[in-house]
Design a protein around this motif. Structure first.
Motif, PDB file in Angstrom:
ATOM      1  N   THR A   1      42.670  37.551  41.423  1.00 28.47           N
ATOM      2  CA  THR A   1      44.522  38.078  41.383  1.00 28.47           C
ATOM      3  C   THR A   1      44.691  38.205  39.951  1.00 28.47           C
ATOM      4  OG1 THR A   1      44.818  36.537  44.008  1.00 28.47           O
ATOM      5  CG2 THR A   1      46.459  37.744  41.578  1.00 28.47           C
ATOM      6  N   THR A   2      44.558  39.174  39.511  1.00 30.63           N
ATOM      7  CA  THR A   2      45.230  39.580  38.321  1.00 30.63           C
ATOM      8  C   THR A   2      47.120  40.527  38.586  1.00 30.63           C
ATOM      9  OG1 THR A   2      44.246  41.966  38.686  1.00 30.63           O
ATOM     10  CG2 THR A   2      42.491  39.577  37.501  1.00 30.63           C
TER      11      THR A   2
ATOM     12  N   PRO B   1      33.926  46.290  36.083  1.00 34.07           N
ATOM     13  CA  PRO B   1      35.399  45.839  36.781  1.00 34.07           C
ATOM     14  C   PRO B   1      34.095  44.946  38.020  1.00 34.07           C
ATOM     15  CG  PRO B   1      35.518  47.964  36.456  1.00 34.07           C
ATOM     16  CD  PRO B   1      33.885  47.543  36.243  1.00 34.07           C
ATOM     17  N   GLU B   2      33.450  45.571  38.481  1.00 32.48           N
ATOM     18  CA  GLU B   2      32.573  44.517  39.923  1.00 32.48           C
ATOM     19  C   GLU B   2      32.797  42.677  38.670  1.00 32.48           C
ATOM     20  OE1 GLU B   2      29.143  46.406  37.468  1.00 32.48           O
ATOM     21  OE2 GLU B   2      31.103  46.653  38.184  1.00 32.48           O
TER      22      GLU B   2
ATOM     23  N   SER C   1      39.886  40.998  32.799  1.00 39.19           N
ATOM     24  CA  SER C   1      39.662  41.943  33.478  1.00 39.19           C
ATOM     25  C   SER C   1      41.308  42.896  32.043  1.00 39.19           C
ATOM     26  CB  SER C   1      41.130  41.962  34.331  1.00 39.19           C
ATOM     27  OG  SER C   1      42.108  41.567  33.873  1.00 39.19           O
TER      28      SER C   1
ATOM     29  N   TYR D   1      35.028  41.478  37.723  1.00 39.20           N
ATOM     30  CA  TYR D   1      36.499  40.438  38.620  1.00 39.20           C
ATOM     31  C   TYR D   1      37.221  40.832  39.898  1.00 39.20           C
ATOM     32  CZ  TYR D   1      38.129  44.372  35.447  1.00 39.20           C
ATOM     33  OH  TYR D   1      38.116  45.307  35.213  1.00 39.20           O
ATOM     34  N   LYS D   2      36.077  41.640  40.440  1.00 38.86           N
ATOM     35  CA  LYS D   2      36.749  41.867  41.893  1.00 38.86           C
ATOM     36  C   LYS D   2      36.734  40.632  42.470  1.00 38.86           C
ATOM     37  CE  LYS D   2      34.613  44.818  45.461  1.00 38.86           C
ATOM     38  NZ  LYS D   2      33.839  45.608  45.676  1.00 38.86           N
ATOM     39  N   GLY D   3      37.794  40.693  43.476  1.00 34.53           N
ATOM     40  CA  GLY D   3      38.465  39.635  44.353  1.00 34.53           C
ATOM     41  C   GLY D   3      39.450  38.520  43.975  1.00 34.53           C
TER      42      GLY D   3
ATOM     43  N   ARG E   1      37.386  35.177  33.792  1.00 36.27           N
ATOM     44  CA  ARG E   1      37.012  36.348  34.588  1.00 36.27           C
ATOM     45  C   ARG E   1      38.549  37.392  34.024  1.00 36.27           C
ATOM     46  NH1 ARG E   1      33.616  35.247  38.818  1.00 36.27           N
ATOM     47  NH2 ARG E   1      34.733  33.848  39.296  1.00 36.27           N
TER      48      ARG E   1
END
Length: 861
Positions: free
Chosen positions: A381-382, A374-375, A366, A377-379, A362
């Motif tokens: 770190t990118t 967006p939800e 992104s 890969y929410k949470g 994920r």
């Protein structure tokens, strides 16, 4: 963040006089001046701006006659090796008292290695020393062709020597010298040791890596813009000394990292404190200190400059991290690098890095906001990157690279080990479908045919909007929504007029979906009964088909299928049972019974139709052909099948029809008299009756008198017969008894023959009986005599063997073990072999020849 630098540097001492050499020991700096003085300083950092304070702690005027031109410190022994005024001498660092003089004249340079070996170079000689008894002991003196300019150790057995015109590799084991390569005029040799296995040698503007065998240790060299005056290795960097400063390069990537503005630097010495490496050098301005910037800080600098390749190389050398943290750092760098490559439109390389680090897919997704909300890969770190919007061609290339990455990721074992693997796989497969939709929609259906974790609702919406029936069918199928799929399949078949997809779909369903199979097969049967039959008979174990998951191997429960067809699709029951019995070799009695009864039922139905079709000649002929076909099937099946229940068939088949079949049924239940009665009295076919007796006759079984039963049936047939008929019957009987006289008991047959039968009529039979009995008696007599003769011969052999005498005394040797027999008990075999009783394992078998004498075992002791 500042740009990447390898070192910080500053002038720590100035205006102290002309410095000849320097060294570092316990955070102290030792400097030798041209006038022979030795000064020791304590160096302390006094600010964050790389400012240092030098405190003089020892000053020894006239420490040596002249300034020390080369010094080396043996830290574990606290010993200083000093070269001055052509002399090499040892000093105690703590007291600075002089120790042994190793060479008192003509010394030019020396080289010390950590294997406690020391080499001193003279004009035409090398002195080799080994450490022992708290000092160096001279072990070898080697003559060399000319003045040495550089000396570097390879382990403790080889030395690389730089002369004015060439580099030589000296092997101390045999004192052999091999040229490495020649030098041009007016160029001094320069060298630095990388490790015990590698050295770097300079030739004009290029430096070459060599191993202890004199071969190139790397397939590249270090190129400079001009010829360096000297080179030093400061792990992991190479320092090139030039008239205008110091140039810092990496060994692996050869990249110029930093220019240090210290002109005409000389004599580097390297130290370490609190895991920080530093070095001192000097020029006419004074003494300089170089501190290596911590490697982790350098790594971050390189990442900030997007120099990720260099950062990865440098990260390998960081020894302040344990393996877990180092691996995590590598992963972070590679993910950052992948994002950066993506912004540079290098999509394939970016995806390769994502795959290599095995990060959460994920994170890579992104980068594709049009494919993933967006939800998803929410949470996570990118990295934050400035990414310009992709044009149409770039977007296509990016998605194609993404497809390759996702396909490899979804098939990896690691993805299935993750805690939220199902959630991730759902995202991957849904994105794959969307990606195929944007690049090549023809790939969607094949992808959906394999096991997948696509989001049903999202894909259903996409396919419905695009009116993609095939893809929607495959989506429903792989998600177990077979009823929805079949509604579409039926609709599509009617629209196209092609029922292939309808058949294939029903064939793909297994026993868990019998209700759907039964329901939709009724509709298929109305269109094409032959194709409908395939639904119940199609099975495959083809490896390719199973691998592609096109049609799974299956075996529908046959009883349930039979009952359904019998009730709902009777037109298919006979072909289905024929498939089960003849192709699948099913031996279930109920199936065999049913098939036979269905055959019979068809003949009855056709017979009823014939009664109503007397006026229609064409229809009548067709019905006659069809009836004959089923009659033939009944005949063949009653003969070939061994699994139907004959008693049940006798109860169901009429007594006034199918006589031959009833005869077979009677034979199967052992009622041979009833069977023969049908052949003789119903069918009037003595030939078939005789054939039946031949097949059933068993000499020592229950059917040994079957021909007598046949004769009785023939004689009792047609009780009101006239003379001619009576004679025909008698002739038939006589023909049978003459032909099968060996299978008929003469005493029993004579009793049942008519009393008024003339003897002359059975004369041939009597002659055959007498001849046969005579022949039997003669053969028995011959057999008896042969056996008697064999018995007498055997008795004679036994008698002859029993009378044989053997004289054995104490000196006779055992024929098995070879030792003297002496007073031991003896075993004697009929073939003359004698031996100790203890050497005999089986009293019937000779231990020397392995002959078996069990038939006269009582006669050989």
């Amino acid at each position: 963040m500042d740009t990447h630098r390898a070192f910080e540097y500053s002038l720590v001492l100035k205006n102290i006089g002309k410095v000849e050499s320097i060294g570092t020991w316990n955070n102290n700096l030792i400097a030798s001046l041209a006038n022979g003085s030795l000064i020791q300083y304590q160096i302390e950092r006094i600010s964050e701006n790389f400012e240092f304070q030098a405190k003089e702690i020892r000053n020894i005027p006239k420490f040596t006659k002249k300034g020390i031109t080369q010094m080396s410190i043996i830290k574990p022994k606290s010993i200083l090796i000093a070269l001055f005024d052509s002399t090499v001498q040892l000093f105690n660092l703590k007291s600075m008292k002089p120790l042994d003089i190793l060479c008192s004249k003509k010394a030019l340079l020396f080289s010390f290695n950590q294997k406690k070996s020391l080499c001193i170079g003279l004009k035409t000689k090398l002195l080799i020393f080994k450490w022992g008894n708290n000092t160096f002991e001279n072990t070898i003196n080697i003559t060399i062709p000319t003045i040495p300019k550089t000396l570097d150790w390879f382990k403790s057995t080889k030395i690389c020597i730089g002369f004015k015109k060439e580099y030589i590799l000296l092997n101390l084991k045999d004192n052999s010298m091999d040229q490495l390569f020649a030098l041009t005029k007016n160029i001094n040799p320069i060298s630095t040791k990388i490790s015990d296995e590698e050295i770097l040698l300079g030739k004009e503007k290029i430096c070459y890596f060599k191993n202890p065998n004199g071969k190139a240790s790397r397939n590249y060299g270090i190129n400079w813009s001009d010829s360096p005056q000297n080179i030093y290795y400061f792990q992991p960097y190479l320092l090139g000394i030039f008239s205008n400063g110091i140039r810092v390069r990496t060994l692996n990537t050869k990249k110029l990292v930093q220019n240090i503005e210290i002109p005409v630097a000389r004599s580097f010495c390297i130290g370490e404190k609190n895991n920080v490496n530093f070095a001192y050098t000097f020029n006419k301005e004074g003494i300089w200190r170089l501190n290596e910037i911590p490697l982790l800080v350098q790594v971050d600098m390189l990442c900030y400059e997007h120099n990720y390749e260099e950062a990865l190389q440098l990260c390998q050398l960081v020894d302040t991290l344990d393996e877990v943290n180092k691996k995590a750092k590598f992963k972070t760098i590679k993910i950052d690098y992948a994002f950066y490559l993506f912004t540079q439109r290098k999509f394939g390389q970016a995806m390769e890095f994502f795959r290599e680090v095995d990060c959460d897919p994920r994170i890579a997704l992104s980068l594709f906001p049009s494919l993933v909300p967006p939800e998803v890969y929410k949470g996570l770190t990118t990295p934050i990157v400035e990414n310009k919007e992709l044009n149409e061609n770039e977007q296509q290339d990016a998605i194609l690279s993404l497809i390759d990455y996702l396909l490899q990721t979804r098939n990896s074992r690691e993805i299935k080990k993750k805690k939220n693997s199902l959630e991730i796989l759902k995202v991957i497969d849904t994105v794959l479908v969307k990606s195929y939709m944007q690049t090549n929609v023809s790939y969607v259906a094949p992808f959906l045919r394999i096991p997948n974790w696509c989001d049903l609702e999202e894909c259903e919406k996409i396919f419905t909007e695009r009116e993609l029936e095939t893809e929607l069918i495959e989506l429903y199928k792989t998600n177990g929504k077979h009823e929805k799929a079949l509604i579409l399949v039926e609709k599509k078949s009617k629209k196209t007029g092609d029922i292939t997809i309808f058949v294939e779909y029903l064939c793909s369903l297994g026993r868990d979906h019998l209700e759907l199979i039964f329901e939709y097969s009724k509709k298929l049967n109305q269109i094409d009964p032959n194709q409908c039959l395939k639904v119940f008979t199609y099975e495959t174990n083809d490896e390719e088909e199973l691998m592609d998951n096109q049609i799974p191997s299956r075996d529908l429960p046959r009883f349930l299928v039979k009952n359904f067809l019998q009730e709902s699709l009777p037109n298919l029951i006979i072909p289905y049972l024929e498939y089960v019995i003849f192709q699948k070799n099913d031996s279930t009695p109920d199936f065999h019974n049913d098939l036979l009864l269905f055959y019979y039922g068809q003949t009855k139905s056709i017979q009823d139709l014939l009664k109503n079709s007397l006026s229609d000649e064409e229809k009548k002929n067709k019905l006659q052909v069809s009836k004959q076909k089923y009659i033939e099937k009944i005949k063949n099946f009653t003969k070939s099948s061994k699994y139907y229940l004959p008693q049940k068939m006798l109860d169901r088949f009429p007594e006034d029809d199918f006589y031959e079949e009833r005869a077979i049924f009677f034979s199967r239940v052992g009622k041979h008299e009833m069977a023969l009665n049908i052949y003789v009295n119903k069918l009037n076919n003595l030939e078939k009756a005789e054939k039946y007796c031949i097949e059933q006759y068993r000499k020592d079984g229950k059917t040994q008198d079957i021909f007598l039963i046949l004769i009785k049936k023939i004689l009792n047939s047609h009780p009101n017969k006239n003379k001619n008929k009576n004679q025909a019957i008698i002739n038939s009987v006589i023909k049978i008894i003459n032909k099968h006289f060996t299978k008929i008991n003469p005493l029993k047959v004579i009793q049942i023959l008519p009393k008024d039968l003339n003897l002359s009529e059975i004369l041939v039979y009597l002659k055959l009986i007498i001849q046969n009995n005579t022949e039997i008696k003669r053969r028995l007599t011959i057999t008896k005599n042969l056996q008697k003769s064999a018995h007498l011969n055997l008795r004679a052999k036994i008698t002859k063997k029993s009378k044989k005498c053997i004289c054995i005394d104490q000196n006779v040797l055992c024929q098995v073990c070879g030792k003297r027999i002496g007073d031991s008990i003896i075993g004697l075999f009929p073939n003359g072999v004698y031996t100790h009783m203890s050497c005999i394992q089986n009293k019937h078998i000779c231990p020397k020849t392995n002959e078996n004498f069990s038939i006269y075992s009582e006669n050989f002791y």
